[in-house]
Design an enzyme around this catalytic site. Sequence first.
Site, PDB file in Angstrom:
ATOM      1  CB  CYS A   1      -0.667   6.336  -3.771  1.00  0.00           C
ATOM      2  SG  CYS A   1       0.906   6.294  -3.750  1.00  0.00           S
TER       3      CYS A   1
ATOM      4  CE1 TYR B   1       0.119   2.438   4.114  1.00  0.00           C
ATOM      5  CE2 TYR B   1       0.905  -0.770   4.603  1.00  0.00           C
ATOM      6  CZ  TYR B   1       0.345   0.646   4.975  1.00  0.00           C
ATOM      7  OH  TYR B   1       1.892   1.478   6.168  1.00  0.00           O
ATOM      8  CB  CYS B   2       1.649   3.593  -2.158  1.00  0.00           C
ATOM      9  SG  CYS B   2       0.577   4.015  -3.407  1.00  0.00           S
ATOM     10  NE  ARG B   3       3.280   9.823  -0.683  1.00  0.00           N
ATOM     11  CZ  ARG B   3       4.083  10.710  -1.890  1.00  0.00           C
ATOM     12  NH1 ARG B   3       3.840  10.860  -2.672  1.00  0.00           N
ATOM     13  NH2 ARG B   3       5.083  10.596  -0.830  1.00  0.00           N
TER      14      ARG B   3
END
Length: 222
Positions: free
Chosen positions: A184, A178-180
């Site tokens: 993202c 996962y990221c932002r």
Amino acid sequence: MSQRREIKDRLFEQFARIGQAMSSSKRLELLDLLSQCEKDVETLASNSGMSVANTSRHLLILKAAGLVESRKEGVHNFYHLANQEVVELYCGLRELAERQLADVERIVDELYPGEERMEPVDRKQLIKLAKAGTVTVLDVRPEDEFRAAHLPHAISVPLPKLKNYLKELPKHRQVVAYCRGPYCLMASEAIKLLQSKGYKAIRLGEGIVEWQAAGLPLVHGS
């Protein structure tokens, strides 16, 4: 015009200041970046693809509307969101656009064509599996964002370092990156790399903002 009418007009002009401050796509992106953690102007400029001068100008508009606050450390100016209500306002605006504007879905289809679209993940089950060591949860954001807040049992592996980290990543274990948040691209790039190396990997389409909004726990610190 009556005095009370004039007062009411002035009141709605104040409300409009918030809308005007958020009427720029670049200022919305700055709010999105600052929802992760405090950042200096130079980092925000790099992340948003703007010059430092333009970034500073947009930040001053957001500050004048009370949406962000700043502090100075040496020669650097750092900005952060004024409060949690700003996060909720930004997320509410984004969700409204997703519901009301057909173009949003079309553009998202261009951003994540076909197989790149996120797969549904049961959040609470993910926490249990990560705690048990059945699933590896990778946070591919920059390390400062990880330190500010991250998902339980997540491992910080910023995207530029992922290739060198692969030798420490068991291939028999599923990976969730996962990221932002949903728009993202870092997690998508991580999944492409992992899958090309034979890992079973999926992208979690949520970040810490969505996780917190759902009432789920976050971890602060390294």
